[in-house]
Design an enzyme around this catalytic site. Structure first.
Site, short mmCIF file in Angstrom:
data_model
loop_
_atom_site.label_atom_id
_atom_site.label_comp_id
_atom_site.label_asym_id
_atom_site.label_seq_id
_atom_site.Cartn_x
_atom_site.Cartn_y
_atom_site.Cartn_z
N LYS A 170 0.82 -1.21 0.00
CA LYS A 170 0.00 0.00 0.00
C LYS A 170 0.86 1.27 0.00
O LYS A 170 0.51 2.25 -0.68
CB LYS A 170 -0.95 -0.02 1.20
CG LYS A 170 -1.99 -1.13 1.12
CD LYS A 170 -2.94 -1.10 2.30
CE LYS A 170 -3.94 -2.25 2.20
NZ LYS A 170 -4.96 -2.19 3.26
N GLY A 213 -1.67 -1.69 15.59
CA GLY A 213 -0.96 -1.82 14.33
C GLY A 213 -0.41 -0.48 13.90
O GLY A 213 -0.89 0.58 14.34
#
Length: 553
Positions: free
Chosen positions: A321, A389
């Protein structure tokens, strides 16, 4: 001429004929057009049994419910036949001149080239321009490399073309990367006779699925995974149902999910079904691209430049990404449109072409997370949410939440990455002039020291089926302490549907949002950008549930 689906079926012995024929009937029922009987395990050429072995092969042709390719593959090219050439060619002569001949005989080019005498015997068994007898069997000359792309690939094809007796060329080799599919497509586009060209292994799947786009003579599909005769060979059901093989034409646009790994992804199930629902001429494939930036850059640019591929968009997943935004930012060979949310979050999960024809990127993960949270919590401004995360998904979701006025707590096992994300969030200019609460970092073991939260979101792959990390999410140890609270637990992992984290939250009586909900919400944003057509989210949700259920069976 349509591209055929051929199912390879191995006959282990003369006593195995009935089972092989039963499998051929199943293949026909599932939608196959041809069957390849692999008889190299059956044919031993033992003088004591050779007559019965030849009779068994003829019986396969006689009773087959589908047209037959008969193959006795040499051990040199992945088969199990280790006998002499003359015995094997005698089998082919007997088959081609019998009362029940196969439609095709497959012989390796390397064997065919070994001697003029051998070629003469092969020519006696097949139809060709100089054939004096009335025969109905055609010759396939084939070449296989299970390790690599052969260095002399184009010479191999040229040698096949030199044979007037050859009706169909076949080349199959292990694909080294997705870029080999482009060369395979070129081979098919430049063919001088009907051609089979396939990439083996996980990188070669596009060549198998896209065979009708490039007018290949056929592609191979197995009855079941355990029956595949080459690595990367899909099943008939996958080819027809998952990839809508019968709908693929030369004009079909190609879409993909690009990541590493991607074999677990249900994105092909979702988007191919949506294409059919919306009557969009597209096919969606898994594109495995190794994790390094150099691999991603080289592969994506090559695919985007392959005009005949009609590549039109992609879902970008872990670990690419950030690479997608970097590529769009650094590539000066084409005009790019970068949606502001991709710049703001520093990651992109969607590649598409806009109305002006420019390559464009965006981040639909943000809307994929924000909308379900709004459905459960209402107004997000002033809420306190913990994000576990600090990777691409976490970064996009966290910044989207910060822009919504959420008080953020970033929790990550790597202190460095967690603090970097916090610093990035706190350094952003306020969106639309609205100030946002400062984000902070805590280590996983100290998460509850910052409670209470309105929601906890797992934005890591921990818990993903097949990752080897199914039960290693440190958030799980906190769940029991939250029992009885009104906290919402949101897991972005969608395979399995009920991750260990979601299961623990349900056992504790907590509200949950499963990754499937985020997945279908962000997928809807991708689909609309690719096609300009709406598709009901309820349809995507149902398709995702069905795909996940099928994986569990």
């Amino acid at each position: 001429m349509p591209t055929f689906i051929c199912t390879p079926i191995t006959a282990e012995s003369a006593e195995d004929v009935d089972r092989a024929l039963g499998d051929a009937q199943v293949a026909k029922d599932l939608g196959a057009d041809l069957v390849e009987f692999r008889v190299d395990p059956l044919f031993t050429a033992d003088p004591a049994t050779i007559e019965s072995e030849i009779a068994a092969c003829i019986d396969l042709c006689k009773r087959s419910p589908l047209p037959v390719i008969m193959t006795c593959r040499s051990a040199e090219e992945g088969g199990s036949y280790e006998g002499d050439d003359s015995s094997r060619i005698s089998l082919y002569e007997a088959l081609g001149t019998s009362d029940y001949p196969p439609r095709y005989l497959d012989l390796e080019l390397a064997t065919y080239k070994r001697s003029a005498n051998l070629r003469q015997k092969v020519h006696l068994a097949v139809d060709h321009p100089n054939q004096l007898r009335d025969l109905s069997t055609s010759l396939i000359l084939s070449a296989h490399d299970f390790e690599k792309r052969p260095a002399n690939l184009y010479q191999i094809v040229s040698d096949m073309l030199d044979s007037e007796a050859c009706a169909i060329n076949k080349v199959a080799f292990r694909a080294r990367s997705l870029r080999d599919n482009i060369e395979i497509a070129d081979l098919l586009a430049e063919r001088a006779r009907p051609t089979i060209a396939l990439g083996m292994g996980e990188f070669g799947l596009p060549s198998r699925v896209l065979a009708p786009k490039f007018n290949a003579f056929l592609t191979f599909a197995s009855l079941r995974d355990s029956a595949a005769t080459a690595p990367g060979q899909p099943t008939i059901a996958e080819l027809i149902d998952r990839y809508r093989f019968r709908s693929i034409t030369p004009s079909t646009k190609v879409y993909a999910v690009a990541g590493w790994p991607v074999h677990h992804s249900i994105s092909p199930d979702i988007h191919n079904a949506a294409f059919e629902q919306a009557n969009h001429d597209g096919v969606y494939l898994p594109f495995p691209i190794p994790s390094e930036w150099e691999h991603f850059k080289a592969t994506m640019l090559a695919i985007m430049d392959a005009e005949h591929l009609d590549f039109s968009g992609a879902s970008i997943t872990i670990p690419h990404k950030e690479h997608m935004l970097k590529l769009a930012t650094e590539d000066t060979t084409r005009s790019w449109h970068i949606e502001p949310i991709a710049v703001r979050t520093g990651v992109a999960n969607t590649l598409y072409r806009n109305d002006a024809g420019e390559w464009s990127i965006t981040n639909t993960d943000v809307e994929g997370a924000i909308r379900p949270l709004q459905s459960e919590l209402g107004e997000l401004r002033g809420r306190k949410i913990a994000v576990f995360g600090a990777g691409g998904a976490a970064q996009g979701i966290a910044i989207g939440l910060a822009d919504s006025g959420v008080e953020l707590v970033i929790c990550n096992r790597s202190v460095k990455r967690g603090e970097e994300l916090v610093q990035k969030i706190n350094s952003l200019d306020p969106l639309n002039g609205l100030a946002t609460p400062a984000a902070k970092y805590v280590q996983p073991e100290n998460l509850l020291s910052d409670a209470p939260f309105d929601a906890i979101i797992n934005c890591t792959p921990l818990g993903m089926a097949g990752s080897g990390l199914e039960d290693q999410n440190p958030l799980q140890r906190h769940i029991s302490a939250l029992a009885g609270s009104d906290i919402l637990v949101f897991d972005t992992v969608y395979t399995p549907r009920e991750t260990p984290l979601i299961r623990s939250a349900c056992d504790a009586g907590l509200r949950t949002i499963v990754g499937e909900t985020m997945f279908t919400t962000q997928a809807l944003g991708q689909f609309e950008r690719w096609t300009g057509k709406p598709v009901p989210q309820a349809f995507l949700q149902k398709t995702a549930s069905q795909a996940l259920e099928a994986r569990r069976q």
